[in-house]
Design a protein around this motif. Structure first.
Motif, mmCIF file in Angstrom:
data_model
loop_
_atom_site.group_PDB
_atom_site.id
_atom_site.type_symbol
_atom_site.label_atom_id
_atom_site.label_comp_id
_atom_site.label_asym_id
_atom_site.label_seq_id
_atom_site.Cartn_x
_atom_site.Cartn_y
_atom_site.Cartn_z
ATOM 1 N N GLU A 166 0.786 -1.176 0.041
ATOM 2 C CA GLU A 166 -0.092 0.034 0.186
ATOM 3 C C GLU A 166 0.891 1.181 0.145
ATOM 4 O O GLU A 166 0.808 2.292 -0.729
ATOM 5 C CB GLU A 166 -0.931 -0.081 1.264
ATOM 6 C CG GLU A 166 -1.852 1.211 1.149
ATOM 7 C CD GLU A 166 -2.963 0.978 2.395
ATOM 8 O OE1 GLU A 166 -3.603 1.787 2.483
ATOM 9 O OE2 GLU A 166 -2.719 0.045 3.216
ATOM 10 N N HIS A 167 1.778 1.359 0.790
ATOM 11 C CA HIS A 167 2.763 2.468 0.972
ATOM 12 C C HIS A 167 4.341 1.965 0.430
ATOM 13 O O HIS A 167 4.717 1.181 1.282
ATOM 14 C CB HIS A 167 2.675 3.116 2.377
ATOM 15 C CG HIS A 167 1.453 3.459 2.808
ATOM 16 N ND1 HIS A 167 0.833 4.747 2.534
ATOM 17 C CD2 HIS A 167 0.456 2.773 3.632
ATOM 18 C CE1 HIS A 167 -0.547 4.657 3.090
ATOM 19 N NE2 HIS A 167 -0.610 3.480 3.934
ATOM 20 N N HIS A 184 1.246 5.336 -3.286
ATOM 21 C CA HIS A 184 0.118 5.025 -2.491
ATOM 22 C C HIS A 184 -0.751 4.060 -3.343
ATOM 23 O O HIS A 184 -1.541 4.832 -4.110
ATOM 24 C CB HIS A 184 -0.626 6.051 -1.758
ATOM 25 C CG HIS A 184 -1.679 5.611 -0.769
ATOM 26 N ND1 HIS A 184 -2.993 6.058 -0.993
ATOM 27 C CD2 HIS A 184 -1.919 4.652 0.129
ATOM 28 C CE1 HIS A 184 -3.884 5.290 -0.186
ATOM 29 N NE2 HIS A 184 -3.034 4.705 0.668
ATOM 30 N N LEU A 223 1.056 10.249 5.062
ATOM 31 C CA LEU A 223 1.097 8.914 5.940
ATOM 32 C C LEU A 223 0.613 9.218 7.212
ATOM 33 O O LEU A 223 0.726 10.170 7.913
ATOM 34 C CB LEU A 223 2.572 8.442 6.127
ATOM 35 C CG LEU A 223 3.243 7.678 4.752
ATOM 36 C CD1 LEU A 223 4.587 7.476 5.231
ATOM 37 C CD2 LEU A 223 2.433 6.416 4.611
ATOM 38 N N ASP A 226 0.838 5.726 12.298
ATOM 39 C CA ASP A 226 1.149 4.166 12.508
ATOM 40 C C ASP A 226 1.298 3.420 10.984
ATOM 41 O O ASP A 226 1.093 2.255 11.243
ATOM 42 C CB ASP A 226 -0.085 3.360 13.115
ATOM 43 C CG ASP A 226 -0.211 3.977 14.718
ATOM 44 O OD1 ASP A 226 0.743 4.462 15.109
ATOM 45 O OD2 ASP A 226 -1.232 3.968 15.111
ATOM 46 N N ASP A 227 1.044 4.066 9.987
ATOM 47 C CA ASP A 227 1.275 3.245 8.744
ATOM 48 C C ASP A 227 2.685 2.892 8.356
ATOM 49 O O ASP A 227 3.844 3.646 8.719
ATOM 50 C CB ASP A 227 1.092 4.446 7.630
ATOM 51 C CG ASP A 227 -0.544 4.704 7.411
ATOM 52 O OD1 ASP A 227 -1.166 3.921 8.040
ATOM 53 O OD2 ASP A 227 -0.841 5.602 6.848
ATOM 54 N N GLU A 252 8.116 1.581 11.860
ATOM 55 C CA GLU A 252 7.436 2.172 10.430
ATOM 56 C C GLU A 252 8.012 2.122 9.377
ATOM 57 O O GLU A 252 7.411 2.926 8.397
ATOM 58 C CB GLU A 252 7.003 3.594 11.275
ATOM 59 C CG GLU A 252 6.155 3.757 12.504
ATOM 60 C CD GLU A 252 5.869 4.962 12.864
ATOM 61 O OE1 GLU A 252 6.395 5.970 12.312
ATOM 62 O OE2 GLU A 252 4.966 5.283 13.944
#
Length: 544
Positions: A166-167, A184, A223, A226-227, A252
């Motif tokens: 995702e990131h 993203h 972001l 907690d991503d 992280e």
């Protein structure tokens, strides 16, 4: 004259260098570097001029990798059509007023609220270096196909290098420095270039620059706190060995190292397994499948449009040549087939003629030629069809008598009408031969023997068309005397029944009652008997 091919010229522009590559036969050549000063641009001009004079040239693709490339994300109202394009253009003018090199990418539409569009705006805030390279290409009249952002070109390879993440932060070594591009869900959100190196040629402080980028993404709310950010680092095998020691995973932030050779295999670019910089992979990917220009081209695109027009003309000429060759082959085969068929038919005709002559030789001799016999048969058929006969006229009179039963016939005189301008003597001869066949005919077969006879007209015999026929009818009305009005009505009904037939002309020669005002009435009142019945005479002319 230059020929069209699949080769391409690729220019990679960094902050202090321009690299020239050639894409040909599905392979990217080794790059040649030039400076961005006057001497370097003069050397680049000579290099492009020599490549452009070769027979295997193609369009030019310019890829920029500059520190001054800015990225901004903004929400815009969802507007379609021309109004939406005008809205985006106004926003680009507000953000990047001083540069012509700018573009906007509508990435997605929000699912809540007003459902606005999320648009990524990008522009080169210092276009001086780009302008001088574009001007150089334009002066050489080379077909400039597009100006591309290297960060934007990284988007298609994320699905291969970092699937289902995702990131993603793509960390790549370019000739211009270290580039961080944040994605993203596969869409580019931010990118920055840091032109720093150490003495060993490896990127300096990758971990520190990556931490700064992670902090910036958090501060700009790209972001969440907690991503998990997964950094995909592209580097050579030697660099990976050094960077794996320097870069340690955090809560992280985790690192994934991919060697450029492995990345080339994943992107189906096996010939770049010895690549030393990431832009080589991106340039080869672009050359294999060119995309529309990121930054808009104005007048600079005219030579590329001419190149496309020439390519279209060459393509049309090739298609025309192929069609012409196919038509020629088809006509050749058809001609050969027609010649064979013609020879076969001629042989069959000659054989049939020989058999006919042999058969004719066995037949007995005839007193006249076959052509005369054929003409005689045709004349006989015409006479049978068109010769004047009283039968059809009798049928017409019978139908009229059935419609008017109070009329009874006393005498019929039938004859064939002579043609206009015919010799009266000849007509009389014809009448003597075939006319006056009725009950009261007075000219026999030997009539008018003392008159001079002329040639009988062929039209009296139905040649070449059926002649007109005349009929004189003497009849009476079966009514008692002193009923003159009814008698006249009966005669008129009978005459109208005859005149209703096609090509029939009826004239009243004598009426049963003389209604003229200047005539004197005479006769015996109250007389009865057949002699006292009213009589009338009709003349008929019928053209079959």
């Amino acid at each position: 004259m230059q020929t069209l091919s699949s080769s391409k010229q690729l220019l990679y522009l960094s902050h202090d260098q321009v690299w020239a590559y050639t894409w040909q036969n599905e392979r990217l050549s080794a790059g040649t570097s030039f400076g961005t000063d006057r001497a370097g641009l003069a050397a680049l001009s000579g290099h492009l001029a020599s490549a452009g004079s070769a027979a295997d040239t193609g369009p030019v693709l310019l890829v920029v990798d500059l520190v001054e490339e800015d990225f901004q994300r903004q929400l815009l109202p969802h507007v379609g059509g021309k109004a939406g394009r005008n809205l985006i253009e106004r926003k680009l003018n507000q953000l990047y007023r001083d540069t012509p090199y700018r573009y906007a990418d509508v990435q997605f539409r929000e699912s809540e609220g007003r459902r606005d569009d999320m648009v990524l705006f990008s522009g080169l805030t210092n276009p001086a270096d780009v302008k001088q390279v574009v001007l150089l290409v334009e002066q050489l009249k080379l077909p400039l196909a597009g100006i591309y952002s290297l960060a934007k070109l990284s988007t298609p390879i994320i699905a291969k290098l970092a699937p289902d993440q995702e990131h993603v932060l793509l960390v790549s070594q370019q000739s211009g420095g270290l580039r961080h591009s944040y994605f993203h869900r596969g869409q580019l959100k931010f990118s920055r270039l840091t032109p720093v190196y150490d003495a060993h040629g490896a990127l300096a402080d990758v971990a520190g620059e990556t931490a700064k980028t992670r902090q910036f993404l958090g501060n700009s709310r790209l972001l969440a706190r907690d991503d998990l950010l997964e950094a995909t680092v592209l580097c050579t095998a030697e660099q990976c060995a050094i960077l794996e020691v320097q870069c340690q995973d955090e809560s992280e932030l985790i690192y994934h190292f991919i060697e450029l050779g492995d990345a080339a295999g994943l992107l189906d670019l096996a010939h770049l397994s010895e690549a030393t910089h990431t832009e080589q992979l991106l340039l080869a990917k672009l050359a294999r499948r060119p995309r529309p220009s990121h930054y808009q081209l104005g007048r600079e695109a005219r030579f590329h449009q001419l190149w496309l027009a020439r390519a279209a003309l060459y393509g049309a000429s090739g298609v025309t040549l192929v069609i012409t060759i196919l038509c020629l082959c088809y006509n050749l085969v058809a001609g050969i087939s027609a010649t064979v068929t013609q020879n076969k038919l001629q042989a069959e005709a000659a054989d049939s003629e020989r058999r006919n002559q042999a058969l004719a030789a066995t037949l007995p001799a005839v007193p006249t030629a076959p052509g005369n016999m054929k003409a005689a048969v045709q004349i006989d058929a015409m006479l049978a069809r068109q010769a004047p006969m009283p039968g059809p006229l009798w049928a017409i009179v019978s139908q009229a008598l059935e419609q008017v039963p109070l009329v009874t016939l006393n005498q019929l005189d039938w004859e064939v009408a002579p043609p206009a301008g015919a010799n009266p003597a000849g007509a009389g001869g014809a009448n003597g031969a075939g006319g006056n066949n009725g009950a009261g005919g007075n000219n026999g077969a030997g009539g008018n023997n003392g008159a001079a006879r002329g040639p009988v007209p062929s039209s009296l015999f139905g040649l070449p068309f059926a002649p007109a026929q005349r009929l004189r009818i003497e009849a009476e009305v079966l009514l008692e005397p002193n009923q003159e009005r009814q008698v006249l009505n009966v005669m008129n009904q009978f005459a109208q029944a005859l005149a209703s037939q096609p090509h029939m002309v009826v004239t009243i020669a004598q009426a049963p009652v003389d209604v003229r005002t200047d005539m004197k009435l005479a006769g015996t009142a109250g007389s009865t008997g057949p002699e006292s019945r009213p009589r009338f005479i009709l003349n008929l002319v019928w053209k079959p």
